[in-house]
Design a protein around this motif. Sequence first.
Motif, PDB file in Angstrom:
ATOM      1  N   GLY A 164       2.293   6.313  -6.973  1.00  0.00           N
ATOM      2  CA  GLY A 164       1.254   7.133  -7.590  1.00  0.00           C
ATOM      3  C   GLY A 164       1.610   8.618  -7.555  1.00  0.00           C
ATOM      4  O   GLY A 164       1.436   9.337  -8.541  1.00  0.00           O
ATOM      5  N   ILE A 165       2.145   9.063  -6.434  1.00  0.00           N
ATOM      6  CA  ILE A 165       2.567  10.461  -6.315  1.00  0.00           C
ATOM      7  C   ILE A 165       3.687  10.754  -7.302  1.00  0.00           C
ATOM      8  O   ILE A 165       3.711  11.780  -7.980  1.00  0.00           O
TER       9      ILE A 165
ATOM     10  N   TRP B 198       3.975   1.475  -0.956  1.00  0.00           N
ATOM     11  CA  TRP B 198       4.703   1.567  -2.217  1.00  0.00           C
ATOM     12  C   TRP B 198       3.804   2.118  -3.325  1.00  0.00           C
ATOM     13  O   TRP B 198       4.191   3.032  -4.061  1.00  0.00           O
ATOM     14  N   SER B 199       2.597   1.589  -3.435  1.00  0.00           N
ATOM     15  CA  SER B 199       1.660   2.053  -4.459  1.00  0.00           C
ATOM     16  C   SER B 199       1.418   3.547  -4.340  1.00  0.00           C
ATOM     17  O   SER B 199       1.317   4.260  -5.337  1.00  0.00           O
ATOM     18  N   SER B 200       1.300   3.981  -3.106  1.00  0.00           N
ATOM     19  CA  SER B 200       0.953   5.376  -2.870  1.00  0.00           C
ATOM     20  C   SER B 200       2.083   6.306  -3.293  1.00  0.00           C
ATOM     21  O   SER B 200       1.862   7.281  -4.006  1.00  0.00           O
TER      22      SER B 200
ATOM     23  N   MET C  10       4.063  15.709  -0.272  1.00  0.00           N
ATOM     24  CA  MET C  10       2.885  14.862  -0.346  1.00  0.00           C
ATOM     25  C   MET C  10       3.180  13.479   0.213  1.00  0.00           C
ATOM     26  O   MET C  10       2.381  12.890   0.945  1.00  0.00           O
TER      27      MET C  10
ATOM     28  N   LEU D 134       4.319   9.232 -10.102  1.00  0.00           N
ATOM     29  CA  LEU D 134       3.779   9.251 -11.466  1.00  0.00           C
ATOM     30  C   LEU D 134       3.217  10.626 -11.812  1.00  0.00           C
ATOM     31  O   LEU D 134       3.411  11.123 -12.920  1.00  0.00           O
ATOM     32  N   MET D 135       2.507  11.222 -10.860  1.00  0.00           N
ATOM     33  CA  MET D 135       1.952  12.558 -11.100  1.00  0.00           C
ATOM     34  C   MET D 135       3.084  13.522 -11.459  1.00  0.00           C
ATOM     35  O   MET D 135       2.969  14.322 -12.381  1.00  0.00           O
TER      36      MET D 135
ATOM     37  N   LEU E 216       1.488  11.680   3.498  1.00  0.00           N
ATOM     38  CA  LEU E 216       0.912  10.337   3.449  1.00  0.00           C
ATOM     39  C   LEU E 216       1.494   9.445   4.533  1.00  0.00           C
ATOM     40  O   LEU E 216       0.762   8.798   5.296  1.00  0.00           O
TER      41      LEU E 216
ATOM     42  N   SER F 214      -3.809   9.454  -5.569  1.00  0.00           N
ATOM     43  CA  SER F 214      -2.598   8.795  -6.060  1.00  0.00           C
ATOM     44  C   SER F 214      -2.483   7.386  -5.516  1.00  0.00           C
ATOM     45  O   SER F 214      -2.078   6.456  -6.221  1.00  0.00           O
ATOM     46  N   SER F 215      -2.813   7.248  -4.257  1.00  0.00           N
ATOM     47  CA  SER F 215      -2.636   5.972  -3.592  1.00  0.00           C
ATOM     48  C   SER F 215      -3.580   4.926  -4.156  1.00  0.00           C
ATOM     49  O   SER F 215      -3.176   3.820  -4.507  1.00  0.00           O
TER      50      SER F 215
ATOM     51  N   VAL G 120       0.842  -1.200   0.000  1.00  0.00           N
ATOM     52  CA  VAL G 120       0.000   0.000   0.000  1.00  0.00           C
ATOM     53  C   VAL G 120       0.876   1.248   0.000  1.00  0.00           C
ATOM     54  O   VAL G 120       0.658   2.183  -0.774  1.00  0.00           O
TER      55      VAL G 120
ATOM     56  N   LYS H 117       0.915  14.394 -16.192  1.00  0.00           N
ATOM     57  CA  LYS H 117      -0.468  14.164 -16.641  1.00  0.00           C
ATOM     58  C   LYS H 117      -1.455  14.707 -15.643  1.00  0.00           C
ATOM     59  O   LYS H 117      -2.423  15.356 -15.986  1.00  0.00           O
ATOM     60  N   ILE H 118      -1.214  14.364 -14.397  1.00  0.00           N
ATOM     61  CA  ILE H 118      -2.079  14.855 -13.347  1.00  0.00           C
ATOM     62  C   ILE H 118      -1.298  15.934 -12.616  1.00  0.00           C
ATOM     63  O   ILE H 118      -0.422  15.640 -11.803  1.00  0.00           O
TER      64      ILE H 118
ATOM     65  N   THR I 111       5.052  12.285 -15.064  1.00  0.00           N
ATOM     66  CA  THR I 111       4.324  12.321 -16.325  1.00  0.00           C
ATOM     67  C   THR I 111       3.727  13.695 -16.606  1.00  0.00           C
ATOM     68  O   THR I 111       3.484  14.033 -17.765  1.00  0.00           O
TER      69      THR I 111
END
Lengths: 205, 205
Positions: A167-168, A162-164, A188, A170-171, A192, B163-164, A160, A176-177, A174
């Motif tokens: 995800g941050i 790691w994913s988070s 951020m 990636l923003m 978290l 993100s998460s 969890v 993108k977001i 990229t």
Amino acid sequence: MARRSDHTREELETLITDTAEQIVSAEGFAALTARRIAKDIGYTPGTLYNIFGSMDGIYLAVNVRTMDKLLEALARPESDAPNTPLEERLRIMAGLYMDFAHENKALWLMLFEYALTGEIDLPVWYQDKVQTLFAPLEDVLTPLFTGKEHSREHKMAARVLWSSVHGICLMRETGKIPLISGETPYAMSDYLIENFIKGLHDRAS
Amino acid sequence: MARRSDHTREELETLITDTAEQIVSAEGFAALTARRIAKDIGYTPGTLYNIFGSMDGIYLAVNVRTMDKLLEALARPESDAPNTPLEERLRIMAGLYMDFAHENKALWLMLFEYALTGEIDLPVWYQDKVQTLFAPLEDVLTPLFTGKEHSREHKMAARVLWSSVHGICLMRETGKIPLISGETPYAMSDYLIENFIKGLHDRAS
DNA sequence: ACCTGAACACCGTTCAAGT
DNA sequence: ACCTGAACACCGTTCAAGT
């Protein structure tokens, strides 16, 4: 024509992987083509197929290297100082991850761009390599999950988190977001971790 | 040849976007080519360029539609029942997000696959559309961040949570980073939300 | 004004033919 | 055994030429 035997099979493997890595670093994953690699190393595309079977083989070879470098980056001594509180260790590790992604942007993105949608199963040795990436994070979390009965929760917390952070990240990479103005991905990630860990401690007490 | 005027410009826009959407849904982003769309609608590739300028224009048109559908999915009444605790609302919303991603896998992945690495700036109207996706999540979080002084933290909490959940969702849909056996992405998302929100409450009290 | 057809400069991949 | 060269079936994109 003939076998030139300018290079052994092993040398060609390295040569191709090196060249592929360089192309991605300098020009991005989109610039990585069989014809381009062949041109750069002075062979024809057919030779790549002798060695790697397909472009997929080359992608995997590059990605394994990137994962090795990432693993090395995450194990940097700064995150291993004794008496460092767990939360601080997590912040450092997340920071190392984001630093690596930023400094090796194209290679890091390639890890996830490649066949994002591909239905073909990844080879087991590749999947195993991916799993090793969670080990440093799991190690840091160990003090929170003593006892075998928490093993599943331990693994889950690592994934969890790691994913988070991913995800941050990636923003940021990229674009993108869009991030909110004035907020860094580091802030951020800290936010978290702070709150997630606080929640975990509540459970323990 | 000549203008066939079988379709108006607007009709062609819709026809092309519809067809592109269908191709992605059925065969994935990789199958979406100019020649393929042209064949399916009975025009030549040149016509796509008359209407959309480039393939990028078509990608954006499809993505905007996907975002609209996602926004609609997130606003489903089930997350709006009165007296639903905040944490439960978040769990539902994360579930709706993951459901949407799973049911519209190829279109959802396209949102992030497309030019992941592209250095060309996305048009402002597109970036604005992306921003609207955070609104439902921000709304749910509002009770935790009363007062103007918490506006930045409010936005940050929404983006961190997004993100998460997104990162967890990526693990599931790409199969790149294998989930731990027996753990659903929904359980992981719940675990994240539970602990993150617990942490936020600690701060408040 | 709109659409086509052909062209340009690319792809990944295969494989007979050569040494 | 190894490598090439050519071929096959594709790409995105442009644009003169036609109606």
